[in-house]
Design a protein around this motif. Structure first.
Motif, mmCIF file in Angstrom:
data_model
loop_
_atom_site.group_PDB
_atom_site.id
_atom_site.type_symbol
_atom_site.label_atom_id
_atom_site.label_comp_id
_atom_site.label_asym_id
_atom_site.label_seq_id
_atom_site.Cartn_x
_atom_site.Cartn_y
_atom_site.Cartn_z
ATOM 1 N N LYS A 1 0.854 -1.193 0.000
ATOM 2 C CA LYS A 1 0.000 0.000 0.000
ATOM 3 C C LYS A 1 0.889 1.242 0.000
ATOM 4 N N THR A 2 0.299 2.362 -0.456
ATOM 5 C CA THR A 2 1.051 3.618 -0.512
ATOM 6 C C THR A 2 0.446 4.632 0.445
ATOM 7 N N ARG A 3 1.311 5.264 1.225
ATOM 8 C CA ARG A 3 0.860 6.311 2.151
ATOM 9 C C ARG A 3 0.609 7.611 1.383
ATOM 10 N N GLU A 4 -0.003 8.574 2.080
ATOM 11 C CA GLU A 4 -0.285 9.863 1.464
ATOM 12 C C GLU A 4 0.988 10.591 1.038
ATOM 13 N N ASP A 5 2.097 10.339 1.766
ATOM 14 C CA ASP A 5 3.348 11.016 1.414
ATOM 15 C C ASP A 5 4.099 10.317 0.281
ATOM 16 N N GLY A 6 3.493 9.248 -0.269
ATOM 17 C CA GLY A 6 4.094 8.559 -1.407
ATOM 18 C C GLY A 6 4.979 7.392 -1.052
ATOM 19 N N THR A 7 5.284 7.185 0.226
ATOM 20 C CA THR A 7 6.096 6.038 0.630
ATOM 21 C C THR A 7 5.235 4.778 0.667
ATOM 22 N N CYS A 8 5.879 3.624 0.478
ATOM 23 C CA CYS A 8 5.147 2.355 0.398
ATOM 24 C C CYS A 8 5.440 1.471 1.604
ATOM 25 N N TYR A 9 4.473 0.638 1.936
ATOM 26 C CA TYR A 9 4.643 -0.311 3.039
ATOM 27 C C TYR A 9 3.896 -1.604 2.715
ATOM 28 N N ASP A 10 4.300 -2.684 3.364
ATOM 29 C CA ASP A 10 3.676 -3.985 3.128
ATOM 30 C C ASP A 10 2.288 -4.036 3.769
ATOM 31 N N LEU A 11 1.334 -4.627 3.053
ATOM 32 C CA LEU A 11 -0.039 -4.716 3.570
ATOM 33 C C LEU A 11 -0.098 -5.567 4.839
ATOM 34 N N PHE A 12 0.623 -6.685 4.854
ATOM 35 C CA PHE A 12 0.565 -7.611 5.984
ATOM 36 C C PHE A 12 1.702 -7.304 6.961
ATOM 37 N N SER A 13 1.364 -7.200 8.244
ATOM 38 C CA SER A 13 2.349 -6.855 9.270
ATOM 39 C C SER A 13 2.210 -7.787 10.467
ATOM 40 N N ASN A 14 3.317 -8.418 10.860
ATOM 41 C CA ASN A 14 3.355 -9.302 12.025
ATOM 42 C C ASN A 14 2.247 -10.354 11.974
ATOM 43 N N ARG A 15 2.212 -11.052 10.848
ATOM 44 C CA ARG A 15 1.179 -12.063 10.651
ATOM 45 C C ARG A 15 1.776 -13.363 10.105
ATOM 46 N N LEU A 16 1.215 -14.470 10.606
ATOM 47 C CA LEU A 16 1.511 -15.775 10.040
ATOM 48 C C LEU A 16 0.784 -15.849 8.704
ATOM 49 N N MET A 17 1.500 -16.199 7.643
ATOM 50 C CA MET A 17 0.940 -16.093 6.298
ATOM 51 C C MET A 17 0.552 -17.456 5.718
ATOM 52 N N PHE A 18 -0.680 -17.496 5.179
ATOM 53 C CA PHE A 18 -1.195 -18.680 4.489
ATOM 54 C C PHE A 18 -1.334 -18.334 3.005
ATOM 55 N N PRO A 19 -0.486 -18.883 2.143
ATOM 56 C CA PRO A 19 -0.660 -18.609 0.713
ATOM 57 C C PRO A 19 -1.891 -19.332 0.178
ATOM 58 N N ILE A 20 -2.614 -18.682 -0.699
ATOM 59 C CA ILE A 20 -3.829 -19.254 -1.278
ATOM 60 C C ILE A 20 -3.583 -19.487 -2.763
ATOM 61 N N THR A 21 -3.816 -20.706 -3.205
ATOM 62 C CA THR A 21 -3.594 -21.051 -4.607
ATOM 63 C C THR A 21 -4.913 -21.351 -5.302
ATOM 64 N N ASN A 22 -4.909 -21.229 -6.635
ATOM 65 C CA ASN A 22 -6.120 -21.524 -7.403
ATOM 66 C C ASN A 22 -6.141 -23.000 -7.798
ATOM 67 N N LYS A 23 -7.083 -23.376 -8.620
ATOM 68 C CA LYS A 23 -7.260 -24.786 -8.972
ATOM 69 C C LYS A 23 -6.078 -25.347 -9.752
ATOM 70 N N ASP A 24 -5.246 -24.460 -10.312
ATOM 71 C CA ASP A 24 -4.074 -24.895 -11.067
ATOM 72 C C ASP A 24 -2.790 -24.807 -10.247
ATOM 73 N N GLY A 25 -2.908 -24.466 -8.953
ATOM 74 C CA GLY A 25 -1.744 -24.402 -8.093
ATOM 75 C C GLY A 25 -1.000 -23.089 -8.130
ATOM 76 N N ARG A 26 -1.570 -22.080 -8.792
ATOM 77 C CA ARG A 26 -0.935 -20.771 -8.855
ATOM 78 C C ARG A 26 -1.292 -19.955 -7.623
ATOM 79 N N CYS A 27 -0.299 -19.296 -7.025
ATOM 80 C CA CYS A 27 -0.576 -18.436 -5.874
ATOM 81 C C CYS A 27 -1.374 -17.226 -6.344
ATOM 82 N N VAL A 28 -2.521 -16.981 -5.695
ATOM 83 C CA VAL A 28 -3.385 -15.871 -6.104
ATOM 84 C C VAL A 28 -3.612 -14.850 -4.990
ATOM 85 N N GLY A 29 -3.224 -15.192 -3.781
ATOM 86 C CA GLY A 29 -3.443 -14.262 -2.672
ATOM 87 C C GLY A 29 -2.947 -14.851 -1.367
#
Length: 592
Positions: free
Chosen positions: A181-209
């Motif tokens: 995501k981008t802040r109002e001042d134009g700097t960028c930061y990661d959407l996910f912070s201090n989180r255990l991450m579960f990758p989600i794949t589609n029916k073909d095994g591609r990571c989609v989110g």
């Protein structure tokens, strides 16, 4: 169509031993290789590979064959897709047979880079130690972490942004795919912070989110999902679907869960054919995915009240795909993950043999919960729920549950049957014409239904129509409730997903909604029903429905009093005056 010569070349040049080894652990015996079948659950190997003949076959299921057919079946894709994938591996020019290049390949590649970054961050970084400790406390093994590609997003970080920027990815794509995501001042930061991450794949095994679970005790948002994007639609995705395909084939069923950890904990116990809806109501698209890989599903939602309600909502969606449905009954209101932690893997596995019931028995028991059969209201509510459940059931199943219902209510079986089922066929046919309503009622209800169908098309339509109607402007009480629920849904979600919306309705209204709206030809063909002029016309008709209801009531009361020798003259005059005034008001308001 792919040229026959190209198909023959792919089958001849593909090394079947190398291909099969991607999916099966093989042991050489004589000229051939053997292993446990990837298509069925077995203890004695029946899967054999013959390098000499270049075939791989499962003798138990008779699945497999030459390379293209084997690859098609194990990947659950079409013959042409299998041929194209294997042809590309060999560097064969597929010519005109090549399918269109996936327009989202760049998105998949970037998301896979992010997935691998999160996974490495969990396993090897100092930041990831806290998340690993959390997983260890939950007794999640290293092998399971690797299978599910679990990861970690560092706290208040721009690591993903910096990493992707270094690899030349555009920040607009990072934002569009929901990782930065981008802040109002134009700097960028990661959407996910201090989180255990579960990758989600589609029916073909591609990571989609991704979905991220917070590790902060005071964080109110426990799980945060990637926003819906061009490649990620929650209602069209099942967690662990692609990764579980081989185990689903072996088990010959899908186990459907609500949450990630339910799938993960179950996987560790040996129940590996699990997928999850990611905490949302089951959709038609998700049920279709299940149907593509199996004819049977075991629903293993949480055992608490919301979980039981969600099962009741999911069953009709699964039934529509003609799936064989079983429900896992988890005691004490626990979810699968909590049950495993409390009672252990062995007790959990026993549940699948001892505590599953079919969809009819689950619903019957669910509708019976908390009912007092000495209370007439409870009796009626219970009977109505059971009758709705049996509406499309096989005659044998209907008779079975009529007998159970009659026994529980302590009445004769004919007392619970629908009236038409205790008549002869001839009598029923004679009464059919009387079921149609009068034209004036049809006019109001038809206008109301057309307005609601138009509301389902878009939020703009819904807001226009809702602004023109008051809460008393309705022809049928069910439609009035559905209209209110539609507006509530738009306010909460912004756009309409009718499958998800129907799952939010109570059983009675959900059945009515499906029959009246989802099976409507205009809805199914996605036809525009009303323009602005049509909306105004139908609104005027519906606004006059309240007059019609009151007029009908007054006429009924007057008729009753006229036939009563001891009628109250004052009451009769009061109704007569109100009826006359109502007719005048209708005329002045433009009613007919």
């Amino acid at each position: 169509m792919i040229d026959k010569d190209i198909i023959e070349r792919i089958n001849n040049e593909t090394d079947i031993l190398a291909l099969a080894s991607e999916f099966v652990t093989l042991t050489k015996k004589g000229k051939n290789y053997f292993g446990l079948s990837p298509f069925v659950e077995e203890k004695t190997p029946s899967f054999s590979v013959s390098p000499e003949k270049n075939i791989a076959m499962c003798m138990s299921s008779k699945k497999g064959g030459r390379p293209i057919n084997f690859y098609r079946q194990i990947k659950n894709i079409s013959f042409e897709e299998a041929a194209i994938e294997l042809g590309r591996r060999l560097g064969i020019d597929m010519g005109k047979s090549t399918v269109k290049r996936d327009l989202h390949i760049h998105d998949y590649e970037m998301l896979e880079v992010v997935m691998n970054f999160y996974h490495s961050n969990l396993l090897f970084s100092k930041d990831g130690k806290k998340a690993l400790e959390y997983l260890n406390q939950r007794e999640i093994t290293d092998a399971t972490i690797k299978h599910f590609k679990l990861g970690f997003a560092s706290k208040n970080s721009d690591q993903v942004y910096q990493m992707l920027s270094d690899q030349g990815y555009d920040v607009k794509d990072m934002e569009r795919l929901g990782v930065v995501k981008t802040r109002e001042d134009g700097t960028c930061y990661d959407l996910f912070s201090n989180r255990l991450m579960f990758p989600i794949t589609n029916k073909d095994g591609r990571c989609v989110g991704f979905s991220g679970r917070t590790l902060e005790k005071n964080e109110q948002v426990k799980y945060m999902n990637s926003p819906e994007t061009t490649v990620f639609k929650k209602g069209e995705t099942l967690y662990h679907y692609f990764e579980g395909l081989n185990d689903i084939r072996k088990a010959n069923h899908v186990v459907l869960y609500e949450g990630f950890f339910d799938v993960i904990s179950s996987y560790q116990t040996g129940i590996k054919a699990g997928v999850a809806t990611m905490g949302t109501a089951l959709t038609k698209a998700q049920a279709e995915l299940i149907k593509k890989v199996s004819n049977s599903v075991i629903v293993a939602y949480d055992g608490d009240k919301p979980g039981l309600k969600a099962i009741d909502a999911a069953i009709p969606i699964l039934e529509a795909e003609k799936l064989n449905i079983e429900v896992l009954k988890i005691p004490e209101g626990l979810d699968p993950d909590d049950f495993i932690k409390s009672y252990g893997p062995e007790a959990y596995e026993r549940l699948f043999g001892e505590s599953t019931v079919d969809a009819y028995m689950f619903r019957y028991q669910y509708y019976k919960m908390g009912k007092d059969f000495n209370n007439a209201n409870d009796i009626k509510a219970f009977k109505d729920s059971v009758m709705r459940m049996l509406r499309y059931a096989d005659n044998v199943i209907r008779e079975k549950y009529y007998a159970i219902l009659a026994r529980d209510l302590n009445v004769d079986i004919n007392a619970v049957r629908q009236p038409k089922e205790v008549q002869t066929v001839t009598q029923f046919k004679k009464k059919e014409p009387k079921e149609s309503k009068t034209f004036i009622i049809d006019k109001y209800e038809r206008a109301e239904r057309e307005l609601i169908l138009t509301m389902l098309e878009s939020k703009d339509n819904a807001q226009i129509i809702d602004s023109k109607l008051s809460p008393t402007d309705f022809a049928h009480v069910n439609n009035n409730i559905i209209r209110t629920k539609v507006m509530d849904y738009y306010r909460k979600y912004g756009e309409m997903d009718t499958e998800r919306f129907s799952a939010t309705l109570d059983t009675e209204y959900r059945d009515y909604f499906i029959e009246t709206y989802l099976k409507n030809k205009f809805y199914q063909k996605k036809l525009t029903l009303l323009n602005n002029e049509g909306i105004d016309t139908n609104v005027k008709i519906l606004q006059s429905a309240s007059y019609a209801r009151r007029e009908k009531f007054l006429k009924q009361k007057l008729a009753e009093l006229e036939n009563n020798i001891d009628k109250d003259t004052a009451e009769y005059l009061r109704y007569a005056v109100e009826l006359a005034e109502l007719k005048k008001k209708k005329i002045s308001d433009g009613g007919k």
